[in-house]
Design an enzyme around this catalytic site. Structure first.
Site, PDB file in Angstrom:
ATOM      1  N   LYS A  48       1.897   6.484  -4.962  1.00  0.00           N
ATOM      2  CA  LYS A  48       2.525   6.508  -6.291  1.00  0.00           C
ATOM      3  C   LYS A  48       2.070   7.742  -7.054  1.00  0.00           C
ATOM      4  O   LYS A  48       2.875   8.410  -7.695  1.00  0.00           O
ATOM      5  CB  LYS A  48       2.139   5.258  -7.088  1.00  0.00           C
ATOM      6  CG  LYS A  48       2.710   3.974  -6.554  1.00  0.00           C
ATOM      7  CD  LYS A  48       2.359   2.825  -7.487  1.00  0.00           C
ATOM      8  CE  LYS A  48       2.585   1.495  -6.829  1.00  0.00           C
ATOM      9  NZ  LYS A  48       2.044   0.376  -7.568  1.00  0.00           N
ATOM     10  N   HIS A  92      12.846  -8.091  24.827  1.00  0.00           N
ATOM     11  CA  HIS A  92      13.615  -7.105  25.590  1.00  0.00           C
ATOM     12  C   HIS A  92      13.379  -5.695  25.075  1.00  0.00           C
ATOM     13  O   HIS A  92      14.130  -4.780  25.398  1.00  0.00           O
ATOM     14  CB  HIS A  92      15.105  -7.472  25.545  1.00  0.00           C
ATOM     15  CG  HIS A  92      15.371  -8.793  26.204  1.00  0.00           C
ATOM     16  ND1 HIS A  92      15.938  -8.902  27.471  1.00  0.00           N
ATOM     17  CD2 HIS A  92      15.100 -10.064  25.807  1.00  0.00           C
ATOM     18  CE1 HIS A  92      16.024 -10.184  27.790  1.00  0.00           C
ATOM     19  NE2 HIS A  92      15.522 -10.906  26.806  1.00  0.00           N
ATOM     20  N   GLU A 111      -2.109  -6.254   3.179  1.00  0.00           N
ATOM     21  CA  GLU A 111      -2.597  -5.792   1.886  1.00  0.00           C
ATOM     22  C   GLU A 111      -3.935  -6.451   1.528  1.00  0.00           C
ATOM     23  O   GLU A 111      -4.728  -5.894   0.786  1.00  0.00           O
ATOM     24  CB  GLU A 111      -1.550  -6.112   0.807  1.00  0.00           C
ATOM     25  CG  GLU A 111      -1.442  -5.048  -0.263  1.00  0.00           C
ATOM     26  CD  GLU A 111      -0.264  -5.283  -1.193  1.00  0.00           C
ATOM     27  OE1 GLU A 111       0.509  -4.350  -1.373  1.00  0.00           O
ATOM     28  OE2 GLU A 111      -0.128  -6.376  -1.750  1.00  0.00           O
TER      29      GLU A 111
HETATM   30  O1  PA5 Z   1       0.793  -7.502  -3.860  1.00  0.00           O
HETATM   31  C1  PA5 Z   1       0.926  -6.680  -4.756  1.00  0.00           C
HETATM   32  O2  PA5 Z   1       0.243  -6.751  -5.775  1.00  0.00           O
HETATM   33  C2  PA5 Z   1       1.959  -5.563  -4.678  1.00  0.00           C
HETATM   34  O3  PA5 Z   1       2.561  -5.475  -3.455  1.00  0.00           O
HETATM   35  C3  PA5 Z   1       2.983  -5.809  -5.750  1.00  0.00           C
HETATM   36  O4  PA5 Z   1       3.546  -7.071  -5.537  1.00  0.00           O
HETATM   37  C4  PA5 Z   1       4.090  -4.766  -5.755  1.00  0.00           C
HETATM   38  O5  PA5 Z   1       3.528  -3.493  -5.834  1.00  0.00           O
HETATM   39  C5  PA5 Z   1       5.010  -4.994  -6.945  1.00  0.00           C
HETATM   40  O6  PA5 Z   1       4.285  -4.921  -8.135  1.00  0.00           O
HETATM   41  P1  PA5 Z   1       4.884  -5.380  -9.504  1.00  0.00           P
HETATM   42  O7  PA5 Z   1       5.172  -6.818  -9.446  1.00  0.00           O
HETATM   43  O8  PA5 Z   1       3.818  -5.053 -10.509  1.00  0.00           O
HETATM   44  O9  PA5 Z   1       6.130  -4.564  -9.743  1.00  0.00           O
END
Ligand code: PA5
Length: 448
Positions: free
Chosen positions: A424, A310, A289
């Site tokens: 989303k 394996h 990310e």
């Molecule tokens: O790293 C990030 O920002 C995302 O992966 C969030 O952690 C994830 O989308 C969850 O978001 P939230 O804590 O707002 O529900």
């Protein structure tokens, strides 16, 4: 003092030490940008000083809330996804003895995870399981609007209220969210839940040392102070003032980018201990990310050895030569078990009699390293002296600092994640969420 160590000697057949050294100046510059908040994404750097900022009072508040939940519950469901899920799970899985879930008696509540998928079977099986159990909920969402955990929370809150009544349910629910914004904040304030705040300047994937990670970890009975202490030690070891060639985070970032520039576009994180599986999942989020944007970035995968030797072992040894591997090695296991002599020796294993299982594991690790390097897969080793909360704290901070430097080396903003919004928007359009009418029309006409 024992610490995490980094071994880059397994990459030099592919990139010389000078190629790594060539990043020194840039690395110093990027470290400085991180520490002075003058680089990309500078409003999300709260994690840098976090280990030093977590006070005794902060830990006590989390421990008290955890203790209260422990007394009221045998099971606590930690609801969250992405950064609001993976850190806690990584630590709890790494520190929990492998067969703890099968025991009848537990010293602390079992932490179960939900809200990280929308599987109907998963949620409905969880509801069935919890029907007659003493349980509580930790609902974690920074934005407070994420669909997956919101659905899980709505279902489990209704179950809990039906089971124990609204008043006791309130005592068994804790929300971890933004200080002012989002649906979860509104709900928590209205219902009067106990809350913990996720700081504005710490993104989800960097939030394991906030209550996001620390609360479920404390509920599971693990020492959050040791985790923080480990992170604090590592913070000093990878500080801006530590010269490049002695700074493991800077060296790891430089090694990864050197390899990326010679076509090694995939990094696999491997382990030889099953309890490390979710450390790999946490790392995938942190690196994937942070770096995968602007059509750039190393693709992160994780493997569990020796099981995956394996299966994926064939690909790693002889597939396309665009990968390198980073192995997390544990110097000393927590237990000791020796292979016994067997008179009949029908399995032919007497040559191993008297050896510890870990000696065999270590030879598998070494054999893999040599084979993979011979096969054109550069190998980076990260060695943890032991698998405990203190060294996991070191590992977390090491990886966080390294990804900040590494992202700047790639010339991306390592602290945003614009790409995760695309699915989303489509999902909301397909579900006809109010406010998405235009998108609903557009996607439906595309799919006709
Ligand atoms: O790293 C990030 O920002 C995302 O992966 C969030 O952690 C994830 O989308 C969850 O978001 P939230 O804590 O707002 O529900």
């Amino acid at each position: 003092m024992k610490t995490l160590t980094l071994d880059l000697s397994g990459i030099y057949a592919t990139v010389p030490a000078e190629a790594v050294e060539a990043w020194r100046e840039k690395s110093d510059q990027y470290q400085h940008q991180l520490h002075t908040a003058t680089g990309l994404g500078n409003d999300f750097l709260g994690w840098i000083n976090l280990p030093n900022e977590i006070s005794d009072a902060d830990c006590s508040a989390i421990e008290e809330a955890a203790c209260d939940l422990q007394q009221r519950c045998d099971y606590v469901v930690s609801i969250g996804i992405g950064g609001s899920y993976l850190g806690a799970r990584a630590v709890i899985e790494a520190l929990t003895p492998s067969f703890e879930a099968y025991r009848r008696e537990h010293s602390a509540p079992q932490v179960i995870f939900a809200g990280h998928n929308i599987g109907e079977d998963y949620l409905s099986e969880l509801v069935d399981f919890l029907q007659d159990k003493r349980f509580g909920l930790i609902n974690i969402s920074k934005s407070g609007t994420t669909t997956e955990p919101a659905i899980a929370f709505r279902i489990l809150k209704a179950l809990l209220e039906k089971q124990v009544g609204r008043e006791e349910a309130r005592e068994r629910i804790i929300a971890v969210t933004d200080k002012a914004r989002g649906a979860l904040r509104t709900l928590a304030d209205k219902e009067g839940y106990k809350t913990f705040i996720i700081p504005d300047d710490i993104g989800g994937r960097f939030s394991v040392l906030t209550p996001v990670g620390l609360l479920p970890i404390a509920v599971a009975g693990f020492d959050i102070r040791e985790l923080v202490r480990g992170a604090r030690e590592m913070k000093a070891l990878v500080d801006e003032s530590v010269p490049f060639d002695q700074n493991p985070a800077a060296l790891y970032a430089a090694a990864r980018n050197s390899l990326y520039h010679v076509g090694k576009k995939i990094e696999i994180l491997g382990n030889f201990h099953p309890r490390l599986h979710y450390i790999g999942e946490w790392w995938k989020q942190l690196y994937g990310e942070s770096e995968g944007k602007d059509h750039k970035g190393i693709f992160n995968a994780a493997v569990d050895f020796s099981a995956d030797l394996h299966s994926m072992g064939q690909w790693i040894q002889e597939g396309e030569r665009n990968i390198f591997e980073t192995i997390i090695s544990i110097a000393e296991p927590n237990s000791e078990l020796r292979i016994e002599q067997d008179e009949a020796n029908l399995d032919g294993l007497n040559y191993l009699a008297g050896k510890r299982v870990d000696e065999v594991n270590k030879m598998a690790e070494l054999g893999v390293r040599v084979a993979h390097i011979d096969g054109g897969v550069p190998n980076i080793r990260i060695v943890l002296p032991r698998l405990d909360a203190y060294y996991i704290g070191q590992l977390f901070y090491f990886f966080e600092k390294a990804v900040g430097i590494s992202g700047y080396m790639l010339e991306v903003n390592p602290f945003n994640q614009p790409g995760v919004e695309a699915y989303k928007k489509n999902m909301f359009a397909l579900l006809e969420k109010p406010g998405f009418e235009e998108e609903t029309r557009a996607i439906k006409s595309r799919l006709q």
